[in-house]
Scaffold this motif. Structure first.
Motif, PDB file in Angstrom:
ATOM      1  N   LYS A  44       0.834  -1.205   0.000  1.00 52.66           N
ATOM      2  CA  LYS A  44       0.000   0.000   0.000  1.00 52.66           C
ATOM      3  C   LYS A  44       0.870   1.257   0.000  1.00 52.66           C
ATOM      4  O   LYS A  44       0.540   2.237  -0.680  1.00 52.66           O
ATOM      5  CB  LYS A  44      -0.934   0.006   1.203  1.00 52.66           C
ATOM      6  N   GLU A  45       1.957   1.233   0.753  1.00 52.46           N
ATOM      7  CA  GLU A  45       2.872   2.368   0.788  1.00 52.46           C
ATOM      8  C   GLU A  45       3.502   2.609  -0.592  1.00 52.46           C
ATOM      9  O   GLU A  45       3.592   3.743  -1.063  1.00 52.46           O
ATOM     10  CB  GLU A  45       3.970   2.124   1.826  1.00 52.46           C
ATOM     11  N   ILE A  46       3.916   1.539  -1.236  1.00 55.89           N
ATOM     12  CA  ILE A  46       4.526   1.650  -2.572  1.00 55.89           C
ATOM     13  C   ILE A  46       3.510   2.198  -3.570  1.00 55.89           C
ATOM     14  O   ILE A  46       3.832   3.080  -4.374  1.00 55.89           O
ATOM     15  CB  ILE A  46       5.089   0.290  -3.026  1.00 55.89           C
ATOM     16  N   VAL A  47       2.284   1.705  -3.524  1.00 58.91           N
ATOM     17  CA  VAL A  47       1.242   2.191  -4.430  1.00 58.91           C
ATOM     18  C   VAL A  47       0.995   3.677  -4.200  1.00 58.91           C
ATOM     19  O   VAL A  47       0.864   4.456  -5.150  1.00 58.91           O
ATOM     20  CB  VAL A  47      -0.065   1.370  -4.267  1.00 58.91           C
ATOM     21  N   ASP A  48       0.949   4.099  -2.936  1.00 60.59           N
ATOM     22  CA  ASP A  48       0.747   5.510  -2.626  1.00 60.59           C
ATOM     23  C   ASP A  48       1.900   6.353  -3.170  1.00 60.59           C
ATOM     24  O   ASP A  48       1.681   7.431  -3.719  1.00 60.59           O
ATOM     25  CB  ASP A  48       0.609   5.708  -1.114  1.00 60.59           C
ATOM     26  N   ASN A  49       3.129   5.855  -3.043  1.00 56.63           N
ATOM     27  CA  ASN A  49       4.283   6.574  -3.593  1.00 56.63           C
ATOM     28  C   ASN A  49       4.177   6.708  -5.110  1.00 56.63           C
ATOM     29  O   ASN A  49       4.490   7.764  -5.667  1.00 56.63           O
ATOM     30  CB  ASN A  49       5.590   5.860  -3.230  1.00 56.63           C
ATOM     31  N   ILE A  50       3.739   5.654  -5.772  1.00 60.69           N
ATOM     32  CA  ILE A  50       3.574   5.688  -7.231  1.00 60.69           C
ATOM     33  C   ILE A  50       2.502   6.715  -7.608  1.00 60.69           C
ATOM     34  O   ILE A  50       2.697   7.507  -8.533  1.00 60.69           O
ATOM     35  CB  ILE A  50       3.228   4.295  -7.784  1.00 60.69           C
ATOM     36  N   GLU A  51       1.395   6.707  -6.881  1.00 60.67           N
ATOM     37  CA  GLU A  51       0.324   7.670  -7.162  1.00 60.67           C
ATOM     38  C   GLU A  51       0.827   9.102  -7.024  1.00 60.67           C
ATOM     39  O   GLU A  51       0.531   9.960  -7.861  1.00 60.67           O
ATOM     40  CB  GLU A  51      -0.865   7.437  -6.230  1.00 60.67           C
ATOM     41  N   GLU A  52       1.587   9.372  -5.971  1.00 61.66           N
ATOM     42  CA  GLU A  52       2.131  10.717  -5.765  1.00 61.66           C
ATOM     43  C   GLU A  52       3.091  11.107  -6.889  1.00 61.66           C
ATOM     44  O   GLU A  52       3.076  12.248  -7.353  1.00 61.66           O
ATOM     45  CB  GLU A  52       2.845  10.811  -4.416  1.00 61.66           C
ATOM     46  N   THR A  53       3.898  10.170  -7.320  1.00 65.50           N
ATOM     47  CA  THR A  53       4.840  10.435  -8.403  1.00 65.50           C
ATOM     48  C   THR A  53       4.102  10.748  -9.697  1.00 65.50           C
ATOM     49  O   THR A  53       4.435  11.714 -10.395  1.00 65.50           O
ATOM     50  CB  THR A  53       5.785   9.231  -8.606  1.00 65.50           C
ATOM     51  N   VAL A  54       3.086   9.964 -10.009  1.00 59.92           N
ATOM     52  CA  VAL A  54       2.305  10.180 -11.231  1.00 59.92           C
ATOM     53  C   VAL A  54       1.596  11.537 -11.159  1.00 59.92           C
ATOM     54  O   VAL A  54       1.576  12.285 -12.144  1.00 59.92           O
ATOM     55  CB  VAL A  54       1.292   9.030 -11.461  1.00 59.92           C
ATOM     56  N   GLU A  55       1.043  11.869 -10.013  1.00 59.15           N
ATOM     57  CA  GLU A  55       0.386  13.169  -9.856  1.00 59.15           C
ATOM     58  C   GLU A  55       1.381  14.309 -10.069  1.00 59.15           C
ATOM     59  O   GLU A  55       1.063  15.310 -10.720  1.00 59.15           O
ATOM     60  CB  GLU A  55      -0.257  13.277  -8.475  1.00 59.15           C
ATOM     61  N   GLY A  56       2.585  14.167  -9.529  1.00 54.79           N
ATOM     62  CA  GLY A  56       3.612  15.189  -9.709  1.00 54.79           C
ATOM     63  C   GLY A  56       4.010  15.341 -11.167  1.00 54.79           C
ATOM     64  O   GLY A  56       4.148  16.466 -11.669  1.00 54.79           O
ATOM     65  N   ILE A  57       4.190  14.229 -11.837  1.00 63.16           N
ATOM     66  CA  ILE A  57       4.565  14.263 -13.258  1.00 63.16           C
ATOM     67  C   ILE A  57       3.446  14.892 -14.076  1.00 63.16           C
ATOM     68  O   ILE A  57       3.691  15.744 -14.939  1.00 63.16           O
ATOM     69  CB  ILE A  57       4.892  12.841 -13.772  1.00 63.16           C
ATOM     70  N   THR A  58       2.214  14.496 -13.801  1.00 65.52           N
ATOM     71  CA  THR A  58       1.059  15.038 -14.519  1.00 65.52           C
ATOM     72  C   THR A  58       0.976  16.556 -14.335  1.00 65.52           C
ATOM     73  O   THR A  58       0.753  17.300 -15.295  1.00 65.52           O
ATOM     74  CB  THR A  58      -0.247  14.370 -14.039  1.00 65.52           C
ATOM     75  N   SER A  59       1.187  16.994 -13.122  1.00 69.72           N
ATOM     76  CA  SER A  59       1.139  18.424 -12.828  1.00 69.72           C
ATOM     77  C   SER A  59       2.221  19.180 -13.595  1.00 69.72           C
ATOM     78  O   SER A  59       1.957  20.240 -14.181  1.00 69.72           O
ATOM     79  CB  SER A  59       1.317  18.637 -11.323  1.00 69.72           C
ATOM     80  N   LYS A  60       3.423  18.639 -13.633  1.00 69.03           N
ATOM     81  CA  LYS A  60       4.521  19.295 -14.350  1.00 69.03           C
ATOM     82  C   LYS A  60       4.274  19.329 -15.859  1.00 69.03           C
ATOM     83  O   LYS A  60       4.585  20.316 -16.519  1.00 69.03           O
ATOM     84  CB  LYS A  60       5.844  18.613 -14.036  1.00 69.03           C
ATOM     85  N   VAL A  61       3.707  18.260 -16.391  1.00 69.50           N
ATOM     86  CA  VAL A  61       3.399  18.226 -17.820  1.00 69.50           C
ATOM     87  C   VAL A  61       2.339  19.284 -18.142  1.00 69.50           C
ATOM     88  O   VAL A  61       2.455  20.021 -19.129  1.00 69.50           O
ATOM     89  CB  VAL A  61       2.932  16.818 -18.261  1.00 69.50           C
ATOM     90  N   LYS A  62       1.315  19.385 -17.306  1.00 74.81           N
ATOM     91  CA  LYS A  62       0.266  20.383 -17.523  1.00 74.81           C
ATOM     92  C   LYS A  62       0.852  21.798 -17.461  1.00 74.81           C
ATOM     93  O   LYS A  62       0.497  22.650 -18.279  1.00 74.81           O
ATOM     94  CB  LYS A  62      -0.848  20.226 -16.491  1.00 74.81           C
ATOM     95  N   GLU A  63       1.732  22.047 -16.490  1.00 76.89           N
ATOM     96  CA  GLU A  63       2.377  23.359 -16.375  1.00 76.89           C
ATOM     97  C   GLU A  63       3.188  23.662 -17.630  1.00 76.89           C
ATOM     98  O   GLU A  63       3.130  24.773 -18.160  1.00 76.89           O
ATOM     99  CB  GLU A  63       3.298  23.396 -15.160  1.00 76.89           C
ATOM    100  N   SER A  64       3.924  22.696 -18.094  1.00 79.13           N
ATOM    101  CA  SER A  64       4.758  22.872 -19.276  1.00 79.13           C
ATOM    102  C   SER A  64       3.895  23.154 -20.509  1.00 79.13           C
ATOM    103  O   SER A  64       4.222  24.038 -21.314  1.00 79.13           O
ATOM    104  CB  SER A  64       5.613  21.630 -19.513  1.00 79.13           C
ATOM    105  N   MET A  65       2.814  22.431 -20.655  1.00 76.11           N
ATOM    106  CA  MET A  65       1.919  22.639 -21.794  1.00 76.11           C
ATOM    107  C   MET A  65       1.283  24.023 -21.735  1.00 76.11           C
ATOM    108  O   MET A  65       1.137  24.694 -22.744  1.00 76.11           O
ATOM    109  CB  MET A  65       0.850  21.536 -21.839  1.00 76.11           C
TER     110      MET A  65
END
Length: 72
Positions: A44-65
């Motif tokens: 569960k901890e690993i899944v939560d870390n993955i979710e946070e990473t994906v959210e961070g990447i998504t946010s950065k991509v949106k900012e860049s776009m």
């Protein structure tokens, strides 16, 4: 620390405690259940870390776009 991470750490701690109790008392079932809880909490901890990473990447991509649109 997110609520999910706290919950997963609590589950890992509970599992570790059960594991020790099972070892001390010689109760294989309790030891096994503790091991399962500990691993479940870690997953569960690993899944939560993955979710946070994906959210961070998504946010950065949106900012860049967004910046790219403003530059044009």
């Amino acid at each position: 620390m997110s609520d999910n991470k706290i919950d997963s750490k609590v589950e890992q701690l509970k599992g570790s405690t059960e594991e020790v109790i099972g070892k001390v008392t010689g109760d294989q079932k309790v030891k096994t259940e503790g091991s399962i809880d500990k691993v479940t909490g870690k997953v569960k901890e690993i899944v939560d870390n993955i979710e946070e990473t994906v959210e961070g990447i998504t946010s950065k991509v949106k900012e860049s776009m967004s910046r790219n649109k403003e530059d044009k």
